[in-house]
Design a protein around this motif. Structure first.
Motif, PDB file in Angstrom:
ATOM      1  N   TRP A 179       0.268  -1.284  -0.343  1.00  0.00           N
ATOM      2  CA  TRP A 179       0.114  -0.319   0.693  1.00  0.00           C
ATOM      3  C   TRP A 179       0.755   0.974   0.155  1.00  0.00           C
ATOM      4  N   VAL A 180       1.922   0.840   0.298  1.00  0.00           N
ATOM      5  CA  VAL A 180       2.900   2.403   0.182  1.00  0.00           C
ATOM      6  C   VAL A 180       3.374   2.414  -1.429  1.00  0.00           C
ATOM      7  N   GLY A 181       3.801   3.422  -1.751  1.00  0.00           N
ATOM      8  CA  GLY A 181       3.900   4.013  -2.682  1.00  0.00           C
ATOM      9  C   GLY A 181       5.483   3.530  -3.211  1.00  0.00           C
ATOM     10  N   ALA A 182       6.155   3.085  -4.206  1.00  0.00           N
ATOM     11  CA  ALA A 182       8.073   2.602  -4.253  1.00  0.00           C
ATOM     12  C   ALA A 182       8.325   3.718  -4.716  1.00  0.00           C
ATOM     13  N   GLN A 183       9.532   4.045  -3.435  1.00  0.00           N
ATOM     14  CA  GLN A 183      10.249   4.936  -4.364  1.00  0.00           C
ATOM     15  C   GLN A 183      11.059   4.266  -5.581  1.00  0.00           C
ATOM     16  N   VAL A 184      11.155   4.484  -6.405  1.00  0.00           N
ATOM     17  CA  VAL A 184      11.782   4.637  -7.772  1.00  0.00           C
ATOM     18  C   VAL A 184      13.057   5.414  -7.745  1.00  0.00           C
ATOM     19  N   GLN A 185      14.700   4.411  -8.182  1.00  0.00           N
ATOM     20  CA  GLN A 185      15.758   5.010  -8.004  1.00  0.00           C
ATOM     21  C   GLN A 185      15.785   5.070  -9.912  1.00  0.00           C
ATOM     22  N   HIS A 186      16.232   6.480 -10.193  1.00  0.00           N
ATOM     23  CA  HIS A 186      16.325   6.471 -11.229  1.00  0.00           C
ATOM     24  C   HIS A 186      17.976   6.794 -11.443  1.00  0.00           C
ATOM     25  N   VAL A 187      18.835   5.898 -12.550  1.00  0.00           N
ATOM     26  CA  VAL A 187      20.074   6.684 -12.540  1.00  0.00           C
ATOM     27  C   VAL A 187      19.787   7.503 -14.280  1.00  0.00           C
ATOM     28  N   VAL A 188      20.185   8.809 -13.978  1.00  0.00           N
ATOM     29  CA  VAL A 188      20.351   9.196 -15.582  1.00  0.00           C
ATOM     30  C   VAL A 188      20.930   9.227 -16.793  1.00  0.00           C
ATOM     31  N   GLY A 189      20.758   8.252 -17.212  1.00  0.00           N
ATOM     32  CA  GLY A 189      21.469   8.241 -18.398  1.00  0.00           C
ATOM     33  C   GLY A 189      21.933   6.305 -18.131  1.00  0.00           C
ATOM     34  N   GLY A 190      21.481   6.147 -17.921  1.00  0.00           N
ATOM     35  CA  GLY A 190      21.458   4.304 -17.571  1.00  0.00           C
ATOM     36  C   GLY A 190      23.021   3.735 -17.244  1.00  0.00           C
ATOM     37  N   ASP A 191      23.107   3.441 -17.919  1.00  0.00           N
ATOM     38  CA  ASP A 191      24.700   2.549 -17.849  1.00  0.00           C
ATOM     39  C   ASP A 191      25.635   3.414 -18.427  1.00  0.00           C
ATOM     40  N   ARG A 192      25.764   4.738 -19.038  1.00  0.00           N
ATOM     41  CA  ARG A 192      26.095   5.877 -19.169  1.00  0.00           C
ATOM     42  C   ARG A 192      26.444   6.975 -18.417  1.00  0.00           C
ATOM     43  N   GLY A 193      25.508   6.975 -18.145  1.00  0.00           N
ATOM     44  CA  GLY A 193      25.518   8.318 -16.858  1.00  0.00           C
ATOM     45  C   GLY A 193      24.822   8.978 -17.487  1.00  0.00           C
ATOM     46  N   TRP A 194      26.076  10.814 -16.922  1.00  0.00           N
ATOM     47  CA  TRP A 194      25.483  11.760 -17.316  1.00  0.00           C
ATOM     48  C   TRP A 194      26.711  11.761 -18.251  1.00  0.00           C
ATOM     49  N   ASP A 195      26.802  11.367 -19.825  1.00  0.00           N
ATOM     50  CA  ASP A 195      27.608  12.127 -20.113  1.00  0.00           C
ATOM     51  C   ASP A 195      27.197  12.534 -21.693  1.00  0.00           C
ATOM     52  N   ALA A 196      27.588  12.935 -22.205  1.00  0.00           N
ATOM     53  CA  ALA A 196      27.923  13.102 -23.373  1.00  0.00           C
ATOM     54  C   ALA A 196      27.772  12.788 -24.637  1.00  0.00           C
ATOM     55  N   SER A 197      28.075  11.355 -24.464  1.00  0.00           N
ATOM     56  CA  SER A 197      27.909  10.099 -24.934  1.00  0.00           C
ATOM     57  C   SER A 197      26.184   9.455 -24.948  1.00  0.00           C
ATOM     58  N   SER A 198      25.706  10.206 -23.936  1.00  0.00           N
ATOM     59  CA  SER A 198      24.352   9.640 -23.399  1.00  0.00           C
ATOM     60  C   SER A 198      23.501  10.224 -24.444  1.00  0.00           C
ATOM     61  N   ASP A 199      22.012   9.321 -24.902  1.00  0.00           N
ATOM     62  CA  ASP A 199      21.184  10.314 -25.471  1.00  0.00           C
ATOM     63  C   ASP A 199      20.309  10.449 -24.398  1.00  0.00           C
ATOM     64  N   LEU A 200      20.344  11.058 -23.686  1.00  0.00           N
ATOM     65  CA  LEU A 200      19.288  11.699 -22.904  1.00  0.00           C
ATOM     66  C   LEU A 200      17.859  11.735 -22.846  1.00  0.00           C
ATOM     67  N   GLY A 201      17.873  12.345 -24.155  1.00  0.00           N
ATOM     68  CA  GLY A 201      15.960  12.426 -24.146  1.00  0.00           C
ATOM     69  C   GLY A 201      15.121  10.810 -24.408  1.00  0.00           C
ATOM     70  N   THR A 202      16.391   9.947 -25.209  1.00  0.00           N
ATOM     71  CA  THR A 202      15.391   8.602 -25.243  1.00  0.00           C
ATOM     72  C   THR A 202      15.544   7.898 -24.726  1.00  0.00           C
ATOM     73  N   TRP A 203      16.391   8.102 -22.807  1.00  0.00           N
ATOM     74  CA  TRP A 203      16.963   7.447 -21.626  1.00  0.00           C
ATOM     75  C   TRP A 203      15.846   8.243 -21.084  1.00  0.00           C
ATOM     76  N   SER A 204      15.438   9.226 -21.473  1.00  0.00           N
ATOM     77  CA  SER A 204      14.022   9.587 -20.105  1.00  0.00           C
ATOM     78  C   SER A 204      12.937   9.598 -21.185  1.00  0.00           C
ATOM     79  N   SER A 205      12.124   9.168 -22.409  1.00  0.00           N
ATOM     80  CA  SER A 205      11.152   8.713 -22.746  1.00  0.00           C
ATOM     81  C   SER A 205      10.901   7.455 -22.330  1.00  0.00           C
ATOM     82  N   GLY A 206       8.952   8.170 -22.210  1.00  0.00           N
ATOM     83  CA  GLY A 206       8.557   6.289 -21.375  1.00  0.00           C
ATOM     84  C   GLY A 206       8.595   6.533 -19.881  1.00  0.00           C
TER      85      GLY A 206
END
Length: 176
Positions: free
Chosen positions: A24-51
């Protein structure tokens, strides 16, 4: 006697809640921005965040090389789009930074380097209410559709066993 019944009912409710994982308690979700690549110029953050659905109470993590970059949160969509990082709300500098999404609304993050920002190293996050998260249509991404194991895992077997154990304990307790 009525007090004993109420205490048993309360304990049974707690046991059942623990047994089903406190659903009944909403679960906290942990989002690592950019996934495996992280916050990096090679990350496609738009694709990562969509959905992705971000809700109040979720936590986002920025992972990056502190020697090469910093992350700033800017005030407005205009500053975000123009990569104007001259007056940030907050600057993250540790290389592993986390923040809890504590209220609904849109938040804007960008690389402190305007050139990196202009090359796409920026992210806007629309934070929804926890209730809206559960009502939203979830987009399934290919990485979520990986083949699972062909036999039940030990954790799935233990999860089922824990329900049986809690049910048995509850029946024994209520029969006292």
């Amino acid at each position: 006697m009525a007090g004993v019944v109420l205490v048993k009912l309360f304990v049974a409710t707690v046991v059942i809640s623990v047994g089903i994982g406190g659903k009944w308690v909403g679960a906290q979700v942990q989002h690592v921005v950019g996934g495996d690549r992280g916050w990096d110029a090679s990350s496609d953050l738009g694709t990562w965040s969509s959905g992705r659905i971000f809700a109040v109470g979720d936590k986002i993590w920025f992972t990056y090389s502190a020697a090469q970059d910093k992350v700033v949160e800017v005030n407005s969509k205009e500053e975000y789009e123009a990569c104007n990082v001259s007056n940030p709300i907050k600057m993250y500098t540790d290389g592993l930074d986390s923040l809890i999404l504590d209220k609904e609304g849109i938040r804007y993050f960008a690389s402190w380097n305007p050139e990196s920002c202009k090359n796409g190293l920026k992210l806007h996050v629309e934070v929804q209410s926890p209730q809206a998260k559960h009502l939203s249509h979830t987009v399934v991404t290919p990485e979520v559709m990986a083949d699972g194991p062909t036999t039940p895992s030990a954790s799935a077997q233990l999860y089922g066993l824990s329900h049986a154990l809690f049910g048995g304990l509850l029946v024994c307790y209520l029969s006292l």
